[in-house]
Design a protein around this motif. Structure first.
Motif, mmCIF file in Angstrom:
data_model
loop_
_atom_site.group_PDB
_atom_site.id
_atom_site.type_symbol
_atom_site.label_atom_id
_atom_site.label_comp_id
_atom_site.label_asym_id
_atom_site.label_seq_id
_atom_site.Cartn_x
_atom_site.Cartn_y
_atom_site.Cartn_z
ATOM 1 N N ILE A 174 12.930 3.566 9.248
ATOM 2 C CA ILE A 174 11.475 4.008 8.995
ATOM 3 C C ILE A 174 11.105 5.101 7.708
ATOM 4 C CG2 ILE A 174 10.222 5.681 10.172
ATOM 5 C CD1 ILE A 174 11.139 4.231 13.033
ATOM 6 N N SER A 175 12.395 5.391 7.499
ATOM 7 C CA SER A 175 11.953 6.781 6.674
ATOM 8 C C SER A 175 12.211 5.647 4.407
ATOM 9 C CB SER A 175 12.749 7.396 6.120
ATOM 10 O OG SER A 175 14.325 6.862 7.010
ATOM 11 N N GLY A 176 12.731 4.525 4.794
ATOM 12 C CA GLY A 176 12.911 3.819 3.701
ATOM 13 C C GLY A 176 11.427 3.195 3.004
ATOM 14 N N LEU A 177 10.903 3.334 3.936
ATOM 15 C CA LEU A 177 9.766 2.102 3.633
ATOM 16 C C LEU A 177 8.799 3.111 3.703
ATOM 17 C CD1 LEU A 177 9.735 -0.165 6.621
ATOM 18 C CD2 LEU A 177 10.671 -1.161 4.279
ATOM 19 N N ALA A 178 8.682 4.602 4.008
ATOM 20 C CA ALA A 178 7.258 5.669 3.722
ATOM 21 C C ALA A 178 7.334 6.392 2.571
ATOM 22 C CB ALA A 178 7.863 6.237 4.513
ATOM 23 N N GLU A 179 6.787 7.127 1.470
ATOM 24 C CA GLU A 179 6.767 7.616 0.631
ATOM 25 C C GLU A 179 7.359 9.117 1.590
ATOM 26 O OE1 GLU A 179 4.106 8.427 -2.381
ATOM 27 O OE2 GLU A 179 3.416 5.309 -1.662
ATOM 28 N N GLN A 218 0.949 -1.046 -0.453
ATOM 29 C CA GLN A 218 -0.188 0.213 -0.043
ATOM 30 C C GLN A 218 1.051 1.607 -0.283
ATOM 31 O OE1 GLN A 218 -3.094 -0.903 0.094
ATOM 32 N NE2 GLN A 218 -2.765 -2.905 -0.567
ATOM 33 N N ARG A 219 0.432 2.612 -0.082
ATOM 34 C CA ARG A 219 0.972 3.606 0.279
ATOM 35 C C ARG A 219 1.295 3.808 1.117
ATOM 36 N NH1 ARG A 219 -0.740 7.315 -4.603
ATOM 37 N NH2 ARG A 219 0.973 8.597 -3.138
ATOM 38 N N CYS A 220 2.797 3.841 1.926
ATOM 39 C CA CYS A 220 2.944 3.998 3.241
ATOM 40 C C CYS A 220 3.483 5.338 3.261
ATOM 41 C CB CYS A 220 4.288 3.051 3.166
ATOM 42 S SG CYS A 220 4.012 1.218 3.186
ATOM 43 N N LEU A 221 2.927 6.255 5.112
ATOM 44 C CA LEU A 221 4.356 7.577 5.503
ATOM 45 C C LEU A 221 4.192 6.775 7.044
ATOM 46 C CD1 LEU A 221 2.551 10.735 4.770
ATOM 47 C CD2 LEU A 221 2.571 9.570 6.864
ATOM 48 N N ALA A 222 5.009 7.420 7.184
ATOM 49 C CA ALA A 222 6.258 7.741 8.463
ATOM 50 C C ALA A 222 5.233 8.616 8.843
ATOM 51 C CB ALA A 222 7.149 7.401 8.287
ATOM 52 N N ILE A 223 5.269 8.307 11.033
ATOM 53 C CA ILE A 223 4.300 8.678 11.373
ATOM 54 C C ILE A 223 5.521 8.968 12.357
ATOM 55 C CG2 ILE A 223 2.901 10.028 12.872
ATOM 56 C CD1 ILE A 223 0.848 9.551 11.370
ATOM 57 N N VAL A 224 6.156 10.125 13.177
ATOM 58 C CA VAL A 224 7.659 9.852 14.467
ATOM 59 C C VAL A 224 7.117 10.682 14.566
ATOM 60 C CG1 VAL A 224 9.303 8.176 12.786
ATOM 61 C CG2 VAL A 224 9.159 10.961 12.948
ATOM 62 N N GLY A 225 8.409 11.017 16.419
ATOM 63 C CA GLY A 225 8.232 12.030 16.971
ATOM 64 C C GLY A 225 8.981 11.507 18.387
ATOM 65 N N SER A 226 8.456 12.328 19.424
ATOM 66 C CA SER A 226 9.494 12.957 20.666
ATOM 67 C C SER A 226 8.549 11.179 21.455
ATOM 68 C CB SER A 226 8.834 14.093 21.421
ATOM 69 O OG SER A 226 10.490 14.424 20.873
ATOM 70 N N THR A 252 -0.285 -0.873 9.420
ATOM 71 C CA THR A 252 0.665 0.085 10.568
ATOM 72 C C THR A 252 1.360 -1.299 10.830
ATOM 73 O OG1 THR A 252 1.021 1.218 12.159
ATOM 74 C CG2 THR A 252 -0.165 -0.778 12.307
ATOM 75 N N VAL A 253 2.789 -0.705 10.317
ATOM 76 C CA VAL A 253 4.733 -1.270 10.105
ATOM 77 C C VAL A 253 4.865 -0.544 11.747
ATOM 78 C CG1 VAL A 253 6.485 -1.909 9.370
ATOM 79 C CG2 VAL A 253 4.221 -1.722 7.252
ATOM 80 N N ALA A 254 5.413 -1.185 12.436
ATOM 81 C CA ALA A 254 6.894 -1.524 13.458
ATOM 82 C C ALA A 254 8.272 -1.511 13.100
ATOM 83 C CB ALA A 254 6.407 -1.590 15.033
ATOM 84 N N VAL A 255 8.976 -0.455 12.835
ATOM 85 C CA VAL A 255 10.129 -0.534 12.860
ATOM 86 C C VAL A 255 11.321 -1.081 13.943
ATOM 87 C CG1 VAL A 255 12.086 -0.605 11.689
ATOM 88 C CG2 VAL A 255 9.650 0.137 10.479
ATOM 89 N N LEU A 256 11.008 -2.289 14.548
ATOM 90 C CA LEU A 256 11.544 -2.004 15.928
ATOM 91 C C LEU A 256 14.202 -2.121 16.388
ATOM 92 C CD1 LEU A 256 10.285 -5.182 17.399
ATOM 93 C CD2 LEU A 256 9.608 -2.707 17.400
ATOM 94 N N GLY A 257 14.855 -1.848 17.068
ATOM 95 C CA GLY A 257 15.317 -1.607 17.542
ATOM 96 C C GLY A 257 16.211 -2.597 17.690
ATOM 97 N N CYS A 258 15.570 -3.666 18.062
ATOM 98 C CA CYS A 258 15.702 -5.211 18.875
ATOM 99 C C CYS A 258 15.452 -6.360 17.601
ATOM 100 C CB CYS A 258 15.330 -5.006 19.832
ATOM 101 S SG CYS A 258 13.474 -4.487 20.085
ATOM 102 N N VAL A 295 0.783 3.356 7.926
ATOM 103 C CA VAL A 295 1.380 3.584 8.587
ATOM 104 C C VAL A 295 2.431 3.530 9.166
ATOM 105 C CG1 VAL A 295 1.855 5.127 10.984
ATOM 106 C CG2 VAL A 295 0.056 5.469 9.112
ATOM 107 N N VAL A 296 3.772 4.259 9.179
ATOM 108 C CA VAL A 296 5.552 3.302 9.725
ATOM 109 C C VAL A 296 5.676 4.191 10.687
ATOM 110 C CG1 VAL A 296 7.424 2.795 8.701
ATOM 111 C CG2 VAL A 296 6.076 2.777 6.778
ATOM 112 N N SER A 297 6.131 4.009 11.885
ATOM 113 C CA SER A 297 7.005 4.360 12.854
ATOM 114 C C SER A 297 7.510 2.916 14.239
ATOM 115 C CB SER A 297 5.816 4.640 13.763
ATOM 116 O OG SER A 297 6.029 5.958 14.655
ATOM 117 N N GLY A 298 8.111 3.689 14.459
ATOM 118 C CA GLY A 298 9.073 2.935 15.042
ATOM 119 C C GLY A 298 7.943 1.932 17.244
ATOM 120 N N MET A 299 7.194 2.291 17.474
ATOM 121 C CA MET A 299 6.555 1.869 18.206
ATOM 122 C C MET A 299 7.030 2.303 19.663
ATOM 123 S SD MET A 299 5.790 -2.520 18.574
ATOM 124 C CE MET A 299 7.341 -2.383 20.309
#
Length: 306
Positions: free
Chosen positions: A166-171, A59-67, A115-121, A92-96
């Protein structure tokens, strides 16, 4: 089996992770199912481990991130934006992470989308532990992915590294709320380097919570004044056909579609197209403005945003 590799068994994890172990799969960059968008970045991972359904990446993918540290304003914005995107079929892609990332995933799930969660583990490790229930929901309705093998515990330096995924998966990437040292700023910088559009939600200038996101706007990120500012590049702004059917009369739908197709129109333009007098058209447009589907400015009529 999808990915050619599954049902890994790692004794390192306890019995509580047994069900998750059976779902872990692996893909490499040489396989057709590997995300094509991710291969556009120069340092894409050669393999990915995942739990869930890779189809959400089609699908079309967009990342939403923040503090992680947020205000109610930031959390509300993340939830509403993600929900609106999901309702329009955008993944929606983000980092959980706690804070904005968590709200983005929750909003997407509420909107019934992927939604896609990209983990650092490792994908069989839940970090932060407070998000165990959310992680399980994402596994069922979306995708949990990592470049780190199962069993890999989180390390501080893994998270900046995973941000390129995260950014690479999104438009495009939207920074909802970020302080001056937020990791979300790293994601925004990577997105710009990767040729992705960067958006930022403006916030109070006297709040440290918004220092980073406001700075992004100063440096050229597109400000998000309404959710449709993000939807517009996807061609998804405005109301859906179902909403138009429910909200608008036949004549209102005709006018709405004309304006949407043209981008902007004057009352005179609409009069000529409908072959109706200005008084008639103006009264209908006024009702449409009250319904919130169009707005007027500088003598022209536009499709309403948000």
């Amino acid at each position: 089996m999808s990915g050619g590799w599954a049902q890994m068994n790692f004794e390192k994890r306890g019995n509580e992770m047994g069900a998750e172990r059976n779902k872990v799969e692996r893909i490499t960059s040489g396989q057709p199912v590997y995300p094509a968008r991710l291969k556009e970045i120069k340092d894409f991972p050669k393999e990915l481990f995942y739990i869930g359904d890779l189809k959400v990446l089609r699908q079309r993918c967009l990342a939403i991130v923040g503090s992680r540290k947020t205000t109610q304003y930031g959390r509300n914005m993340a939830v509403s934006m993600a929900r609106r995107l999901a309702e329009r079929g955008v993944t929606v892609v983000s980092g959980m992470a706690l804070g904005i990332d968590t709200c983005a995933h929750q909003g997407a799930l509420r909107g019934g989308g992927g939604t896609v969660a990209v983990l650092g583990c490792g994908v069989d490790v839940c970090y932060p532990t407070e998000n165990r229930k959310l992680k399980e929901e994402i596994e069922r309705a979306g995708l949990v992915v990592s470049e780190y093998p199962p069993g890999t515990e989180p390390e501080r330096y893994y998270f900046p590294q995973r941000n390129r995924i995260i950014s690479g998966l999104a438009e495009a990437v939207v920074v909802v709320q970020a302080g001056g040292n937020s990791g979300a700023l790293i994601t925004a910088e990577l997105a710009a380097e990767q040729g992705r559009e960067v958006f930022a939600v403006p916030g109070n200038i006297d709040s440290l919570y918004n220092l980073g996101s406001n700075k992004l706007i100063k440096e050229g990120a597109s400000p998000v004044i309404s959710v449709d500012d993000v939807l517009e590049p996807f061609g998804l702004n405005g109301i859906t056909e179902e909403e138009a059917e429910r909200l608008l009369s036949e004549t209102e739908r005709r006018i709405y579609n004309m304006i949407r197709g043209s981008g902007e129109m004057t009352i005179d333009d609409i009069c000529r197209r409908l072959e109706k007098p200005p008084a008639y058209v103006s009264s209908i447009v006024a009702v449409m403005e009250m319904k919130g589907v169009v707005f007027s400015a500088l003598g022209k009529i536009f499709v309403a945003k948000g």
